[in-house]
Design a protein around this motif. Structure first.
Motif, PDB file in Angstrom:
ATOM      1  N   GLU A   1      24.881  40.055   3.039  1.00 50.98           N
ATOM      2  CA  GLU A   1      25.891  39.021   2.796  1.00 50.98           C
ATOM      3  C   GLU A   1      25.947  38.005   3.921  1.00 50.98           C
ATOM      4  OE1 GLU A   1      30.650  38.656   1.650  1.00 50.98           O
ATOM      5  OE2 GLU A   1      29.754  40.612   2.083  1.00 50.98           O
ATOM      6  N   ASP A   2      25.744  38.466   5.169  1.00 51.63           N
ATOM      7  CA  ASP A   2      25.792  37.536   6.305  1.00 51.63           C
ATOM      8  C   ASP A   2      24.689  36.482   6.202  1.00 51.63           C
ATOM      9  OD1 ASP A   2      27.926  38.874   7.296  1.00 51.63           O
ATOM     10  OD2 ASP A   2      26.822  39.959   8.868  1.00 51.63           O
ATOM     11  N   ASN A   3      23.493  36.921   5.769  1.00 57.57           N
ATOM     12  CA  ASN A   3      22.393  35.965   5.606  1.00 57.57           C
ATOM     13  C   ASN A   3      22.723  34.925   4.533  1.00 57.57           C
ATOM     14  OD1 ASN A   3      20.869  37.228   7.549  1.00 57.57           O
ATOM     15  ND2 ASN A   3      19.602  38.383   6.075  1.00 57.57           N
ATOM     16  N   ARG A   4      23.291  35.396   3.427  1.00 54.94           N
ATOM     17  CA  ARG A   4      23.641  34.472   2.344  1.00 54.94           C
ATOM     18  C   ARG A   4      24.699  33.478   2.822  1.00 54.94           C
ATOM     19  NH1 ARG A   4      24.135  39.352  -0.579  1.00 54.94           N
ATOM     20  NH2 ARG A   4      26.362  38.957  -1.008  1.00 54.94           N
ATOM     21  N   TYR A   5      25.699  33.995   3.547  1.00 53.93           N
ATOM     22  CA  TYR A   5      26.773  33.131   4.044  1.00 53.93           C
ATOM     23  C   TYR A   5      26.222  32.063   4.987  1.00 53.93           C
ATOM     24  CZ  TYR A   5      30.820  31.574   6.705  1.00 53.93           C
ATOM     25  OH  TYR A   5      31.772  30.799   7.335  1.00 53.93           O
ATOM     26  N   THR A   6      25.345  32.509   5.899  1.00 51.81           N
ATOM     27  CA  THR A   6      24.776  31.566   6.881  1.00 51.81           C
ATOM     28  C   THR A   6      23.969  30.466   6.194  1.00 51.81           C
ATOM     29  OG1 THR A   6      24.680  33.305   8.564  1.00 51.81           O
ATOM     30  CG2 THR A   6      23.276  31.359   8.894  1.00 51.81           C
ATOM     31  N   LEU A   7      23.093  30.872   5.255  1.00 53.98           N
ATOM     32  CA  LEU A   7      22.268  29.881   4.557  1.00 53.98           C
ATOM     33  C   LEU A   7      23.119  28.917   3.732  1.00 53.98           C
ATOM     34  CD1 LEU A   7      19.324  32.171   3.359  1.00 53.98           C
ATOM     35  CD2 LEU A   7      19.157  30.261   4.960  1.00 53.98           C
TER      36      LEU A   7
ATOM     37  N   ASP B   1      25.856  22.714  -4.124  1.00 55.15           N
ATOM     38  CA  ASP B   1      25.814  23.585  -5.303  1.00 55.15           C
ATOM     39  C   ASP B   1      24.856  24.744  -5.030  1.00 55.15           C
ATOM     40  OD1 ASP B   1      25.934  24.721  -7.769  1.00 55.15           O
ATOM     41  OD2 ASP B   1      25.427  22.906  -8.907  1.00 55.15           O
ATOM     42  N   CYS B   2      25.375  25.787  -4.349  1.00 56.00           N
ATOM     43  CA  CYS B   2      24.557  26.947  -3.978  1.00 56.00           C
ATOM     44  C   CYS B   2      25.171  28.221  -4.551  1.00 56.00           C
ATOM     45  CB  CYS B   2      24.459  27.076  -2.459  1.00 56.00           C
ATOM     46  SG  CYS B   2      23.664  25.663  -1.656  1.00 56.00           S
ATOM     47  N   ASP B   3      24.352  29.007  -5.268  1.00 59.24           N
ATOM     48  CA  ASP B   3      24.796  30.284  -5.799  1.00 59.24           C
ATOM     49  C   ASP B   3      24.120  31.415  -5.027  1.00 59.24           C
ATOM     50  OD1 ASP B   3      26.330  29.007  -7.691  1.00 59.24           O
ATOM     51  OD2 ASP B   3      24.771  29.094  -9.250  1.00 59.24           O
ATOM     52  N   GLU B   4      24.740  32.623  -5.119  1.00 58.98           N
ATOM     53  CA  GLU B   4      24.221  33.773  -4.371  1.00 58.98           C
ATOM     54  C   GLU B   4      23.892  34.934  -5.313  1.00 58.98           C
ATOM     55  OE1 GLU B   4      26.763  34.926  -1.090  1.00 58.98           O
ATOM     56  OE2 GLU B   4      27.779  32.967  -1.181  1.00 58.98           O
ATOM     57  N   ALA B   5      22.835  35.693  -4.947  1.00 60.90           N
ATOM     58  CA  ALA B   5      22.479  36.918  -5.660  1.00 60.90           C
ATOM     59  C   ALA B   5      22.104  37.961  -4.623  1.00 60.90           C
ATOM     60  CB  ALA B   5      21.323  36.674  -6.617  1.00 60.90           C
ATOM     61  N   GLU B   6      22.625  39.194  -4.768  1.00 55.76           N
ATOM     62  CA  GLU B   6      22.421  40.206  -3.737  1.00 55.76           C
ATOM     63  C   GLU B   6      21.165  41.044  -3.948  1.00 55.76           C
ATOM     64  OE1 GLU B   6      25.188  43.892  -5.058  1.00 55.76           O
ATOM     65  OE2 GLU B   6      26.264  42.023  -4.544  1.00 55.76           O
TER      66      GLU B   6
ATOM     67  N   LYS C   1      13.115  34.442   9.931  1.00 56.69           N
ATOM     68  CA  LYS C   1      14.380  34.918  10.512  1.00 56.69           C
ATOM     69  C   LYS C   1      14.179  35.050  12.021  1.00 56.69           C
ATOM     70  CE  LYS C   1      15.522  37.838   6.484  1.00 56.69           C
ATOM     71  NZ  LYS C   1      15.789  39.213   6.053  1.00 56.69           N
ATOM     72  N   PRO C   2      15.201  34.789  12.800  1.00 55.02           N
ATOM     73  CA  PRO C   2      16.510  34.200  12.446  1.00 55.02           C
ATOM     74  C   PRO C   2      16.366  32.744  12.013  1.00 55.02           C
ATOM     75  CG  PRO C   2      16.273  34.302  14.821  1.00 55.02           C
ATOM     76  CD  PRO C   2      15.073  34.994  14.273  1.00 55.02           C
ATOM     77  N   PHE C   3      17.345  32.246  11.237  1.00 55.22           N
ATOM     78  CA  PHE C   3      17.237  30.921  10.636  1.00 55.22           C
ATOM     79  C   PHE C   3      17.401  29.811  11.667  1.00 55.22           C
ATOM     80  CE2 PHE C   3      19.356  33.574   7.257  1.00 55.22           C
ATOM     81  CZ  PHE C   3      18.162  33.887   6.598  1.00 55.22           C
ATOM     82  N   ASN C   4      16.470  28.885  11.646  1.00 56.20           N
ATOM     83  CA  ASN C   4      16.559  27.684  12.471  1.00 56.20           C
ATOM     84  C   ASN C   4      17.012  26.539  11.570  1.00 56.20           C
ATOM     85  OD1 ASN C   4      15.609  25.084  13.582  1.00 56.20           O
ATOM     86  ND2 ASN C   4      14.807  26.365  15.242  1.00 56.20           N
TER      87      ASN C   4
ATOM     88  N   LEU D   1      14.998  24.954   8.451  1.00 55.65           N
ATOM     89  CA  LEU D   1      15.595  25.133   7.130  1.00 55.65           C
ATOM     90  C   LEU D   1      15.706  23.796   6.407  1.00 55.65           C
ATOM     91  CD1 LEU D   1      17.133  26.726   4.939  1.00 55.65           C
ATOM     92  CD2 LEU D   1      19.230  26.339   6.276  1.00 55.65           C
ATOM     93  N   LYS D   2      16.259  22.796   7.087  1.00 57.16           N
ATOM     94  CA  LYS D   2      16.461  21.491   6.472  1.00 57.16           C
ATOM     95  C   LYS D   2      15.120  20.860   6.065  1.00 57.16           C
ATOM     96  CE  LYS D   2      18.642  16.993   7.303  1.00 57.16           C
ATOM     97  NZ  LYS D   2      19.446  16.186   8.256  1.00 57.16           N
ATOM     98  N   ALA D   3      14.125  20.954   6.954  1.00 58.44           N
ATOM     99  CA  ALA D   3      12.823  20.323   6.695  1.00 58.44           C
ATOM    100  C   ALA D   3      12.121  20.984   5.517  1.00 58.44           C
ATOM    101  CB  ALA D   3      11.962  20.396   7.949  1.00 58.44           C
ATOM    102  N   ARG D   4      12.172  22.320   5.461  1.00 59.18           N
ATOM    103  CA  ARG D   4      11.421  23.006   4.408  1.00 59.18           C
ATOM    104  C   ARG D   4      12.113  22.901   3.049  1.00 59.18           C
ATOM    105  NH1 ARG D   4       8.575  27.981   7.817  1.00 59.18           N
ATOM    106  NH2 ARG D   4       7.273  26.517   9.011  1.00 59.18           N
ATOM    107  N   VAL D   5      13.424  22.882   3.045  1.00 62.08           N
ATOM    108  CA  VAL D   5      14.129  22.661   1.782  1.00 62.08           C
ATOM    109  C   VAL D   5      13.850  21.250   1.262  1.00 62.08           C
ATOM    110  CG1 VAL D   5      16.418  22.351   0.758  1.00 62.08           C
ATOM    111  CG2 VAL D   5      15.950  24.351   2.186  1.00 62.08           C
TER     112      VAL D   5
END
Length: 560
Positions: A12-18, A29-34, A106-109, A113-117
């Motif tokens: 959950e922490d990873n999902r929250y951070t991203l 508009d971001c959805d989460e799946a565990e 990981k850990p997320f930079n 993140l912004k560049a690859r998305v």
């Protein structure tokens, strides 16, 4: 339109951070799946633009998700960025082999993140543009196609431009496309269509966008139609333009385009139904009426025609057509000397169907060649049967009609020769009849086939003489043995002295060219008298005999 991103991670922490960092970059508009199973369920219910996918998860890991995604056409091309430890190269390589777009260590930079998305979304945008181009554009003409027209967004766009005004949809069909494709090849046929489209776009840009439906078939929409009369006038100008000769590899092509129009009050019924109406209207056209407007009665007639076409195809396939034989008599003696084989169709439900109804259907659907083969096959078999039971030498040649499409095929000569040999018949027992319209279709190809026929000993008769445009030139130039003068001449003989004069000169010309003369459509005694005054050779008509079933024709031969 906002970008939709699905984040799949069992922590959950990873999902929250991203999710928090993506929102800072404008992706709200971001959805989460565990786990992977939940992710696939969400993909089936909602369209996403990007998936951030952890590779190592319980229940279903990222590798299984990738495999399942690539099996589903709906999201097989959806970009996926893997979430993995930076040093786990084997897992990253496996993920890429399964179709992942990129990976996020990981850990997320936040910068990475912004560049690859951003990179993944730009690639998706370009891919969608390419897919749309392939899906909605005809590669040969560059025009938007029927799939584009049938989109809900296209209908919405039309409705905004049109409001509640009348709208016309127009279908244009190029008759010569198929002829060119079969004779010069598809590349030349496509080039020809491109020239015609460019002419339409240049001279009739007020019609708006032209849409590709199928090879040789196009439509356009006239929104906010001002008047039907004005549209018809413009379409007549369009037909005139399209009929202007185009030179294709040294061949001068004169188009015989057909146009179907449907006028609608608004677009409530949808574009698909409206396109169907325009097509139905176009199917009602012919060479004398190249433009047709849809009315409700057409739809049922087209359905009936399609059913009849299917039944005819079945009848030809199952050899269910029958032949009747109309005797020809010597003009001087009245004795039967030959006959013309005439095809008949006894429909199991509709009864006897006139050739005037089913022959045009056979020609339009491309079945006329197979129908012609069936007639020749039945006629030769029937002659063999008659010969076996006839007392004496068989000297009654049977004429068979050959269509324009059939007589231009070199294979026809061999087909007839094989049947004659199979039934032990001489070429004098069969005669080939063709109409002037058959000669107009492809004069050079037809001439070659006729010369080959005559070299085998087959006799060739020109039927319906006087109904075409170049009759005299055909008599002089083509290898003919017999001339059949059309009923049209005979109908005018009694009342019109000029017709009698023309008739007499035609007969004399034919005899000067060593052609036998058969006169068709003789129905009363006065016509017989006038025909005989011109010294014709043979007569065919109801005054002597109607077309007869095979057994009845044989009885006539036996009893004379």
């Amino acid at each position: 339109m906002s970008v939709k991103i699905l984040i799949v991670d069992d922590y959950e922490d990873n999902r929250y951070t991203l999710k928090r960092r993506l929102k800072r970059d404008g992706y709200k508009d971001c959805d989460e799946a565990e786990n992977g199973q939940i992710a696939l369920e969400m993909l089936a219910q909602k369209q996403y633009d990007l998936v951030l996918l952890d590779l190592m998860m319980p229940i279903m890991d990222g590798f299984e998700v990738l495999e399942q995604m690539r099996l589903n056409d709906e999201y097989s091309h959806l970009p996926v960025i893997m979430i993995s430890a930076a040093d786990d190269l084997e897992k990253i390589a496996k993920g890429i082999s399964l179709g992942a777009e990129d990976y996020l260590p990981k850990p997320f930079n936040p910068i990475i993140l912004k560049a690859r998305v951003k990179s993944a979304l730009e690639k998706r945008s370009r891919s969608l543009a390419q897919i749309n181009e392939l899906t909605f554009t005809d590669t040969q003409t560059g025009l938007l196609n029927e799939a584009y027209l049938l989109q809900a967004s296209t209908l919405s766009d039309f409705e905004q431009k049109n409001g509640q005004d009348d709208v016309a949809f127009v279908e244009v069909f190029f008759e010569k496309y198929g002829v060119l494709a079969s004779s010069l090849g598809k590349v030349s046929a496509d080039a020809y269509i491109k020239i015609q489209i460019e002419r339409m776009q240049a001279e009739f840009n007020d019609f708006g966008t032209f849409y590709f439906i199928s090879p040789g078939r196009f439509v356009f929409a006239v929104l906010q139609l001002e008047s039907i009369d004005g549209l018809i006038s413009r379409l007549q100008e369009l037909l005139h333009l399209l009929q202007t000769n185009i030179d294709m590899n040294g061949v001068s092509v004169t188009e015989e385009a057909k146009v179907g129009v449907t006028v609608e009050v608004g677009l409530e019924q949808g574009i698909e139904k409206i396109l169907h109406k325009a097509n139905v209207a176009r199917l009602q056209t012919n060479q004398f009426m190249p433009l047709s407007l849809y009315d409700d009665a057409m739809s049922s007639s087209v359905v009936d025609k399609l059913k009849l076409e299917a039944d005819l195809r079945k009848a030809i396939l199952n050899d269910e057509l029958i032949l009747h034989y109309q005797p020809q008599v010597h003009a001087k003696t009245g004795e039967v000397c030959a006959a013309e084989a005439l095809v008949r169709w006894l429909h199991p439900e509709k009864g006897m169907i006139s050739p005037f109804h089913f022959i045009p259907i056979a020609e339009e659907s491309g079945m006329i060649v197979e129908l012609g083969k069936s007639v020749i096959r039945k006629a030769t078999k029937q002659i063999e049967d008659w010969r076996k039971i006839y007392d004496g030498a068989w000297s009654f040649p049977i004429s068979v009609n050959v269509s324009a499409q059939h007589v231009s095929q070199p294979e026809l000569v061999g087909y007839i020769a094989d049947l004659l040999a199979q039934h032990n018949l001489t070429t004098s027992m069969l005669k080939v009849e063709l109409t002037e319209s058959a000669l107009v279709e492809d004069e050079s190809g037809t001439r070659t086939v006729l010369n080959a026929m005559q070299s085998t000993g087959l006799k060739i008769s020109l039927d319906d003489f006087g109904t075409g445009f170049s009759s005299l030139s055909y008599l002089l130039e083509l290898p003919l043995d017999q001339l059949k003068i059309d009923k049209m001449f005979v109908d005018n003989l009694v009342q019109d002295e000029r017709s009698r004069s023309v008739f007499k000169h035609v007969v004399n010309l034919a005899h000067d060219l060593n052609l036998e003369v058969v006169v068709e459509g003789v129905e009363d005694e006065e016509q017989v008298k006038l025909v005989n005054q011109s010294n014709v050779d043979f007569i065919q008509g109801y005054y002597f005999y109607k077309p007869l079933p095979a057994d009845d024709f044989f009885d006539v031969i036996q009893n004379q």
